[in-house]
Enzyme design. Structure first.
Site, short mmCIF file in Angstrom:
data_model
loop_
_atom_site.label_atom_id
_atom_site.label_comp_id
_atom_site.label_asym_id
_atom_site.label_seq_id
_atom_site.Cartn_x
_atom_site.Cartn_y
_atom_site.Cartn_z
N ARG A 81 -36.98 17.86 -35.00
CA ARG A 81 -36.93 16.29 -35.04
C ARG A 81 -38.23 15.44 -34.58
O ARG A 81 -38.03 14.68 -33.81
CB ARG A 81 -35.59 15.74 -34.69
CG ARG A 81 -34.34 16.57 -35.22
CD ARG A 81 -33.31 15.80 -34.98
NE ARG A 81 -32.98 14.62 -35.30
CZ ARG A 81 -31.90 14.00 -35.07
NH1 ARG A 81 -30.88 14.44 -34.53
NH2 ARG A 81 -31.55 12.59 -35.81
N CYS A 91 -33.33 18.47 -30.70
CA CYS A 91 -31.98 18.47 -30.34
C CYS A 91 -31.18 19.62 -31.08
O CYS A 91 -32.05 20.42 -31.77
CB CYS A 91 -31.40 17.17 -31.00
SG CYS A 91 -30.99 17.20 -32.58
N ASP A 112 -25.31 14.67 -43.30
CA ASP A 112 -24.38 14.32 -42.02
C ASP A 112 -22.82 14.67 -42.55
O ASP A 112 -21.87 14.54 -41.63
CB ASP A 112 -24.27 12.64 -41.54
CG ASP A 112 -25.56 12.70 -40.62
OD1 ASP A 112 -25.81 11.47 -40.51
OD2 ASP A 112 -26.23 13.66 -40.40
N ARG A 146 -19.75 10.53 -29.09
CA ARG A 146 -21.09 9.65 -29.20
C ARG A 146 -21.10 8.88 -30.76
O ARG A 146 -21.73 8.02 -30.77
CB ARG A 146 -22.31 10.67 -29.52
CG ARG A 146 -22.85 11.42 -28.23
CD ARG A 146 -23.79 12.28 -28.28
NE ARG A 146 -25.05 11.35 -29.13
CZ ARG A 146 -26.07 11.98 -29.45
NH1 ARG A 146 -26.40 12.96 -29.22
NH2 ARG A 146 -27.10 11.05 -29.85
N LYS A 187 -22.47 3.60 -36.83
CA LYS A 187 -23.11 4.02 -35.71
C LYS A 187 -24.70 3.92 -36.33
O LYS A 187 -25.41 3.31 -35.67
CB LYS A 187 -22.95 5.38 -35.36
CG LYS A 187 -24.09 6.07 -34.55
CD LYS A 187 -23.75 7.42 -33.97
CE LYS A 187 -23.98 8.39 -34.92
NZ LYS A 187 -25.62 8.65 -34.84
N ASN A 188 -25.04 4.26 -37.33
CA ASN A 188 -26.38 4.52 -37.88
C ASN A 188 -26.92 3.27 -38.55
O ASN A 188 -28.26 3.27 -38.74
CB ASN A 188 -26.62 5.72 -38.73
CG ASN A 188 -26.39 6.98 -37.96
OD1 ASN A 188 -26.27 6.86 -36.66
ND2 ASN A 188 -26.34 8.16 -38.75
#
Ligand code: EPZ
Length: 416
Positions: free
Chosen positions: A121, A116, A304, A396, A22-23
């Site tokens: 952030r 978030c 993460d 997500r 994803k990243n």
């Protein structure tokens, strides 16, 4: 609102194929803005964040289409250099269009992402770096408004290590006039994957993966084909799940070279991982040993993976101390793990996790992407039924999680 229902206790065995990262996919999709010619991407994961990013780019005029498992992004005509609040608020990675839009169109209007669940952030480093490259940039009514006839190469030192900040500045620098040096750059493998894609597009970049990236601007980038790297956090999440439940699983496509810190902690916990060209085989039996960890920028232990290891420590032999140094509010999963019977004390940015012999199923609520992954790991080992609410967070960042887990013996279903 979808829920996941997990009947805990199953040992996991078999093979799981790892999806694209994803990243890496998110910044690489934004890189398509830098060229008038199409960018073909293989191994793009089917995630809600990727759908949101493709929708955002399409709104700007990027022609997006799929050719089998390949996504083609053709930014021949960028009509609207803008990222509106309604999309940015659902996916803060939209900030990654700022650098490319400025470099390609000379202007950009991007909604501030806002905070978030895991922290404020801010994006001050993105703004500061682009201003140093000559952009006129201000924040007006919640939007970053930026202009630059042509960005100028310069020597940048970011105040802190920022992954998307490094990515935004690196992308902007590919079309700038002259040389840009980014000191204190993020070293994450996703930054390297983005740099590899940009070089395939004709960019002149060296040093990606180190804390000093040098970019010499070129007049234009051209079409390219790139395969997105495997998702190291998805890989780490499945490694942790097997470590918790016990079992023997082959993670096909997992790249051990991007997970040294995680593999080292799993070895400390008594989990056996074997890396090969095919992926990573993980075997575990009995209770894991508790581990201490402190999150840090790559190659340190990834933030993460912190939530997943808190779940693992919850059932480990002994007490593990977890320190979160990257985000100021990334322990939201602790309260939910307590509902499953975990023994966790939070003191500032440190969590003291005393392993308990067993967790018991309960209804819990996902608060953010990796917190929800942590609850899945806990649900897989908790006795009885665990119901995880608000799993849109999970969707997500994890592709087909319940079917991947079911295929190796987990009793998990999605309830609409
Ligand atoms: C990226 O977020 C990842 N997201 C995050 O993954 C990951 O947790 C994070 O890097 C750290 O590894 C993507 O790549 C899309 P940062 P990013 O800028 O770039 C502060 C997931 O679960 N900071 O490296 O937003 C910031 O507040 C997500 O997949 C500033 O102060 O993170 C944080 O405390 C979650 N000013 C720290 O730096 C800035 O301008 C690191 O943030 C930028 C960042």
């Amino acid at each position: 609102m979808d829920k996941l229902v997990i009947e805990g206790g199953a040992r996991l065995a078999g093979e799981i194929s790892i999806s694209g990262a994803k990243n890496a996919a998110l910044p690489i999709l934004c890189a398509s803005l830098l060229s008038r010619e199409p960018l073909a991407l293989a191994n793009v994961p089917a995630l809600n964040d990727v759908v949101t990013m493709r929708r955002l780019l399409a709104r700007m005029g990027v022609e997006m289409h799929a050719e089998g498992a390949t996504v083609v992004a053709d930014a021949g005509r960028v009509t609207t250099p803008e990222a509106p609040y309604d999309l940015v608020k659902t996916m803060r990675a939209a900030i990654l269009v700022l650098g490319p839009l400025l470099a390609r169109c000379g202007e950009a209007r991007v909604s501030l992402p806002g905070g978030c669940a895991i922290g404020a952030r801010p994006v001050d480093q993105h703004i500061k770096g682009l201003a140093a490259m000559g952009a006129e940039i201000s924040v007006e009514h919640g939007y970053i408004v930026a202009r630059a006839a042509r960005l100028k190469g310069t020597h940048l030192v970011t105040d802190l290590v920022t992954v998307t900040g490094t990515e935004n500045l690196m992308m902007a620098a590919t079309l700038a006039d002259g040389e840009t040096v980014i000191e204190n750059a993020a070293r994450e493998p996703e930054v390297v994957d983005l740099a590899n894609c940009l070089v395939r597009m004709g960019a002149n970049i060296s040093g990606a993966g180190s804390d000093r990236i040098v970019v010499n601007g070129v007049a234009a980038l051209h079409s390219a084909h790139h395969r997105v790297m495997a998702d190291r956090i998805e890989t780490g999440t499945f490694l942790t799940a097997v470590a918790a439940t016990g079992g023997d699983v082959m993670l096909a496509g997992g790249e051990a070279g991007t997970l040294d810190a995680v593999l080292a902690k799993l070895a400390e916990a008594g989990v056996r991982c074997e890396a090969s060209d095919a992926g990573i085989r993980v075997r575990a039996s009995g209770r894991p040993r508790a581990v201490n960890l402190r999150t840090a920028p790559y190659p340190g232990f990834p933030t993460d993976m912190q939530a997943q290891f808190m779940a693992l420590n919850s059932v480990a032999e002994g007490t593990g101390v977890i320190t979160e140094t990257i985000f100021e509010n990334r322990f939201m999963h602790a309260q939910e793990l307590l509902r499953l019977g975990a023994d966790i004390e939070i003191e500032g940015n440190t969590a003291i996790v005393k392993g308990v012999p067993r967790l018991t199923g309960a209804t819990v609520m996902a608060t953010d992407l990796r917190a929800s992954a942590s609850l899945v790991v806990a649900g897989l080992i908790a006795e009885g039924e665990t119901v995880i609410d608000r799993i849109y967070h999970l969707d997500r960042g994890y592709e087909a999680l319940e079917s991947k887990l079911s295929a190796v013996g987990a009793r998990v279903t999605r309830r609409r």
